[in-house]
Design an enzyme around this catalytic site. Structure first.
Site, PDB file in Angstrom:
ATOM      1  N   ASP A  15     -23.126  53.797  74.029  1.00  0.00           N
ATOM      2  CA  ASP A  15     -23.525  54.796  75.288  1.00  0.00           C
ATOM      3  C   ASP A  15     -25.482  55.008  75.377  1.00  0.00           C
ATOM      4  O   ASP A  15     -25.912  54.670  74.046  1.00  0.00           O
ATOM      5  CB  ASP A  15     -23.158  56.211  74.791  1.00  0.00           C
ATOM      6  CG  ASP A  15     -23.443  57.281  75.666  1.00  0.00           C
ATOM      7  OD1 ASP A  15     -23.613  57.759  77.099  1.00  0.00           O
ATOM      8  OD2 ASP A  15     -23.612  58.154  75.189  1.00  0.00           O
ATOM      9  N   ASP A  73     -27.797  57.887  75.775  1.00  0.00           N
ATOM     10  CA  ASP A  73     -28.178  59.874  75.143  1.00  0.00           C
ATOM     11  C   ASP A  73     -27.132  59.907  74.037  1.00  0.00           C
ATOM     12  O   ASP A  73     -26.461  60.136  74.196  1.00  0.00           O
ATOM     13  CB  ASP A  73     -27.987  60.880  76.572  1.00  0.00           C
ATOM     14  CG  ASP A  73     -29.264  60.306  77.887  1.00  0.00           C
ATOM     15  OD1 ASP A  73     -30.018  59.914  78.353  1.00  0.00           O
ATOM     16  OD2 ASP A  73     -28.171  60.707  78.434  1.00  0.00           O
ATOM     17  N   ASP A 120     -20.877  59.338  71.922  1.00  0.00           N
ATOM     18  CA  ASP A 120     -21.266  60.580  70.384  1.00  0.00           C
ATOM     19  C   ASP A 120     -20.463  61.636  71.415  1.00  0.00           C
ATOM     20  O   ASP A 120     -20.378  62.540  70.627  1.00  0.00           O
ATOM     21  CB  ASP A 120     -22.846  61.137  70.931  1.00  0.00           C
ATOM     22  CG  ASP A 120     -23.182  61.667  72.096  1.00  0.00           C
ATOM     23  OD1 ASP A 120     -22.965  60.509  73.288  1.00  0.00           O
ATOM     24  OD2 ASP A 120     -23.490  62.704  71.954  1.00  0.00           O
TER      25      ASP A 120
END
Lengths: 172, 172
Positions: B7, B9, B132
């Site tokens: 991922d 961000d 996240d």
């Protein structure tokens, strides 16, 4: 319910006729193309360079027309299946916004979370991938269904769909 | 060799500190946040609305800094593994160009064909997904590795990586 990944250019958006129209408007040429031929085979160097540049513009992608029956069939398909649009937009970064807006315009029912801009399509996890390039089926874990286009008509592939009627009639 | 999807961000690009910096510049506020808290828990309604609007801008994404050791570790990782960057950019169409340019700027060695802008990450076919948000591991066919961030510190998940040193030391 199957998960079906569908390519955009030459499958949902009519890139071939978009290019032909542009060539006629820009150069007053209307190349006649036989199965297996690509634009580079029928244009002179200047025309092909201009066409390649045109393919880098957002405008080109935004102005494409949908292929016949694609919108209605896709709308029906996504009622019974998990449909994703998987397009190799990473090779044309200028197309990101235009492709997203095109889908919003022509497929307003389609959920953005099921749009994928990628490059190497072996990253796609799906039962089926409908695409006009057999190289996108390399290392694809599901079943590749070749969507017919003039440029792939000589390619040998076990599963071929001629048009959106074929997609609508396929037993996913 | 494993295929590792990562991922962007909060994992490669430091969105948390990017937002904190922007809040300090715009509102002279520096919220102290405890594990599990999100920005909506610590800002007033006006500030949160402004922050949400900020998150819709290309500028926000382009100006993020890389997380500590992310660039070097990712560079090493992709020598031995097939690394993809998989970011849910479909939820923020304004971010497409900025995210692509950010990757070109900070990860010039990274092949664009291995960038994926998606929404629903269950479309990703990979051995590992470093993310996240645990909701991105739902229906993911590989092993989800939770990358620690303040907002997920109270989430229960078997495999957690605290930082990029943990990624570098993981036995993929």
């Amino acid at each position: 319910m199957a998960r079906i990944a569908i390519d955009m250019d030459h499958v949902i958006a009519d890139a071939h006729n978009g290019l032909l129209d542009w060539l006629e408007r820009s150069y007053s040429v209307k190349p006649s193309m036989t199965p297996g031929q690509r634009f580079r085979d029928v244009l002179n160097a200047d025309q092909y360079a201009a066409l390649s540049a045109r393919l880098e513009t957002a405008e080109f992608f935004f102005n494409l027309k949908p292929l016949e029956s694609s919108i209605e069939t896709l709308e029906l398909l996504q009622r019974n299946h998990e449909v994703f649009i998987t397009t190799a937009a990473m090779f044309v970064p200028n197309s990101f916004g235009a492709k997203y807006e095109w889908i919003k315009k022509y497929l307003p029912f389609f959920e953005p979370k099921r749009i994928v801009f990628c490059g190497d399509k072996s990253i796609i996890s799906a039962d089926y991938l409908i695409d006009d390039h057999i190289h996108n089926f390399e290392n694809f874990e599901g079943r590749g269904l070749l969507f017919s286009a003039l440029h792939n008509e000589l390619d040998s592939w076990p599963d071929r769909l001629s048009d959106w009627n074929d997609i609508g009639n396929f037993n996913f």
